[in-house]
Design a protein around this motif. Sequence first.
Motif, mmCIF file in Angstrom:
data_model
loop_
_atom_site.group_PDB
_atom_site.id
_atom_site.type_symbol
_atom_site.label_atom_id
_atom_site.label_comp_id
_atom_site.label_asym_id
_atom_site.label_seq_id
_atom_site.Cartn_x
_atom_site.Cartn_y
_atom_site.Cartn_z
ATOM 1 N N SER A 20 14.054 24.611 6.721
ATOM 2 C CA SER A 20 13.225 25.903 7.176
ATOM 3 C C SER A 20 13.564 26.496 8.352
ATOM 4 C CB SER A 20 11.506 25.548 7.124
ATOM 5 O OG SER A 20 11.579 24.539 8.139
ATOM 6 N N GLY A 21 12.967 27.574 8.321
ATOM 7 C CA GLY A 21 13.289 28.512 9.673
ATOM 8 C C GLY A 21 12.336 29.539 10.129
ATOM 9 N N ARG A 22 12.422 30.051 11.155
ATOM 10 C CA ARG A 22 11.427 31.056 11.632
ATOM 11 C C ARG A 22 11.941 31.890 12.789
ATOM 12 N NH1 ARG A 22 6.842 28.283 15.089
ATOM 13 N NH2 ARG A 22 7.988 26.929 16.481
ATOM 14 N N GLN A 23 11.541 33.134 12.906
ATOM 15 C CA GLN A 23 12.121 34.027 13.977
ATOM 16 C C GLN A 23 11.035 34.504 14.766
ATOM 17 O OE1 GLN A 23 13.964 37.808 12.853
ATOM 18 N NE2 GLN A 23 15.150 37.936 14.339
ATOM 19 N N PHE A 24 11.365 34.511 16.037
ATOM 20 C CA PHE A 24 10.097 34.959 16.928
ATOM 21 C C PHE A 24 10.130 36.337 17.295
ATOM 22 C CE2 PHE A 24 8.646 30.599 17.553
ATOM 23 C CZ PHE A 24 9.873 29.910 17.272
ATOM 24 N N ASN A 27 10.776 38.042 19.838
ATOM 25 C CA ASN A 27 11.822 38.141 20.848
ATOM 26 C C ASN A 27 13.158 38.286 19.959
ATOM 27 O OD1 ASN A 27 12.087 35.416 20.533
ATOM 28 N ND2 ASN A 27 12.096 35.182 22.929
ATOM 29 N N SER A 28 13.312 37.893 18.651
ATOM 30 C CA SER A 28 14.481 37.602 17.747
ATOM 31 C C SER A 28 15.005 36.500 17.747
ATOM 32 C CB SER A 28 15.324 38.727 18.094
ATOM 33 O OG SER A 28 14.791 40.091 17.534
ATOM 34 N N ARG A 29 14.780 35.386 18.873
ATOM 35 C CA ARG A 29 15.183 34.170 18.654
ATOM 36 C C ARG A 29 14.912 33.609 17.363
ATOM 37 N NH1 ARG A 29 13.982 28.895 20.427
ATOM 38 N NH2 ARG A 29 11.580 29.589 20.731
ATOM 39 N N SER A 30 15.584 32.723 16.978
ATOM 40 C CA SER A 30 15.225 31.767 15.855
ATOM 41 C C SER A 30 15.598 30.497 15.876
ATOM 42 C CB SER A 30 16.184 32.482 14.672
ATOM 43 O OG SER A 30 16.014 31.820 13.560
ATOM 44 N N GLU A 31 14.612 29.766 15.132
ATOM 45 C CA GLU A 31 14.927 28.300 15.097
ATOM 46 C C GLU A 31 15.201 28.001 13.456
ATOM 47 O OE1 GLU A 31 12.323 26.696 18.902
ATOM 48 O OE2 GLU A 31 11.527 26.666 16.853
ATOM 49 N N MET A 32 15.939 26.948 13.392
ATOM 50 C CA MET A 32 16.032 26.115 12.038
ATOM 51 C C MET A 32 15.371 24.612 12.276
ATOM 52 S SD MET A 32 19.760 25.441 10.690
ATOM 53 C CE MET A 32 19.025 24.182 9.801
ATOM 54 N N ASN A 33 14.803 24.416 10.990
ATOM 55 C CA ASN A 33 14.311 23.101 11.286
ATOM 56 C C ASN A 33 14.722 22.163 9.871
ATOM 57 O OD1 ASN A 33 12.029 20.751 10.324
ATOM 58 N ND2 ASN A 33 11.753 21.127 12.594
ATOM 59 N N VAL A 34 15.309 21.072 10.144
ATOM 60 C CA VAL A 34 15.442 19.994 8.946
ATOM 61 C C VAL A 34 14.728 18.807 9.022
ATOM 62 C CG1 VAL A 34 17.465 19.208 7.671
ATOM 63 C CG2 VAL A 34 17.639 21.063 8.965
ATOM 64 N N SER A 35 13.957 18.538 7.941
ATOM 65 C CA SER A 35 13.034 17.519 7.948
ATOM 66 C C SER A 35 13.689 16.334 7.054
ATOM 67 C CB SER A 35 11.853 17.805 7.375
ATOM 68 O OG SER A 35 11.623 18.334 6.065
ATOM 69 N N THR A 36 13.350 15.125 7.490
ATOM 70 C CA THR A 36 13.714 14.067 6.385
ATOM 71 C C THR A 36 15.183 13.968 6.438
ATOM 72 O OG1 THR A 36 11.491 14.089 5.117
ATOM 73 C CG2 THR A 36 13.018 12.662 4.542
ATOM 74 N N LEU A 37 15.802 14.152 7.414
ATOM 75 C CA LEU A 37 17.337 14.006 7.469
ATOM 76 C C LEU A 37 18.005 13.073 6.574
ATOM 77 C CD1 LEU A 37 17.870 14.816 11.364
ATOM 78 C CD2 LEU A 37 18.424 16.368 9.608
ATOM 79 N N GLU A 38 19.009 13.571 5.919
ATOM 80 C CA GLU A 38 19.910 12.706 5.135
ATOM 81 C C GLU A 38 21.499 12.832 5.637
ATOM 82 O OE1 GLU A 38 19.596 14.386 1.109
ATOM 83 O OE2 GLU A 38 17.308 13.935 0.923
#
Lengths: 114, 115
Positions: A65-69, A71-82
Amino acid sequence: KAGVTQTPRYLIKTRGQQVTLSCSPISGHRSVSWYQQTPGQGLQFLFEYFSETQRNKGNFPGRFSGRQFSNSRSEMNVSTLELGDSALYLCASSLATSSYNEQFFGPGTRLTVL
Amino acid sequence: AQSVTQLDSQVPVFEEAPVELRCNYSSSVSVYLFWYVQYPNQGLQLLLKYLSGSTLVKGINGFEAEFNKSQTSFHLRKPSVHISDTAEYFCAVSEHGGATNKLIFGTGTLLAVQP
């Protein structure tokens, strides 16, 4: 003008954990895209954001998943890593998403899942 | 949907020799075409792009590419390579006029320049 920055540059996690990667675009750029690079699958598009809205999404499971703030900065998240999530994650920024806008890539975050 | 094929996974070449890296694409819509270079432990850098107009495009570091619509190809060429050109090269396409910057990449070609 500073380029695209990604933090952290290197990350080691274990299976089952979650991770958040950050991308700061070039000043004035409002579009951010994410790509996953692996030796087996090559470069694959994850998602694209513009003005805090997801404009496009690649064929990845919901764990990504991801999101953008604002100020245009963005994060991506990965849950339950494989183990297969081990990859270089690249972020690219551009001015906008309409017509052609050159994308500028950051150096990437190398994620290793043990 | 679009796809990109780079048939050569690795191209060895001697310094000062010419080189051609091949790229073919498939798309049901008009596309923009790109070549990117990736040096070890770095992100991608745009070498050149074809948006419209002249089918021969020139890029940075002495590289050029020719768009051939009938053969759906966009091969990258350099008349004389240097050791410093050793890197991985990616061909990519994106939808022409679409409201997206999404890039579809080929699998890459490792250019190995030998002295």
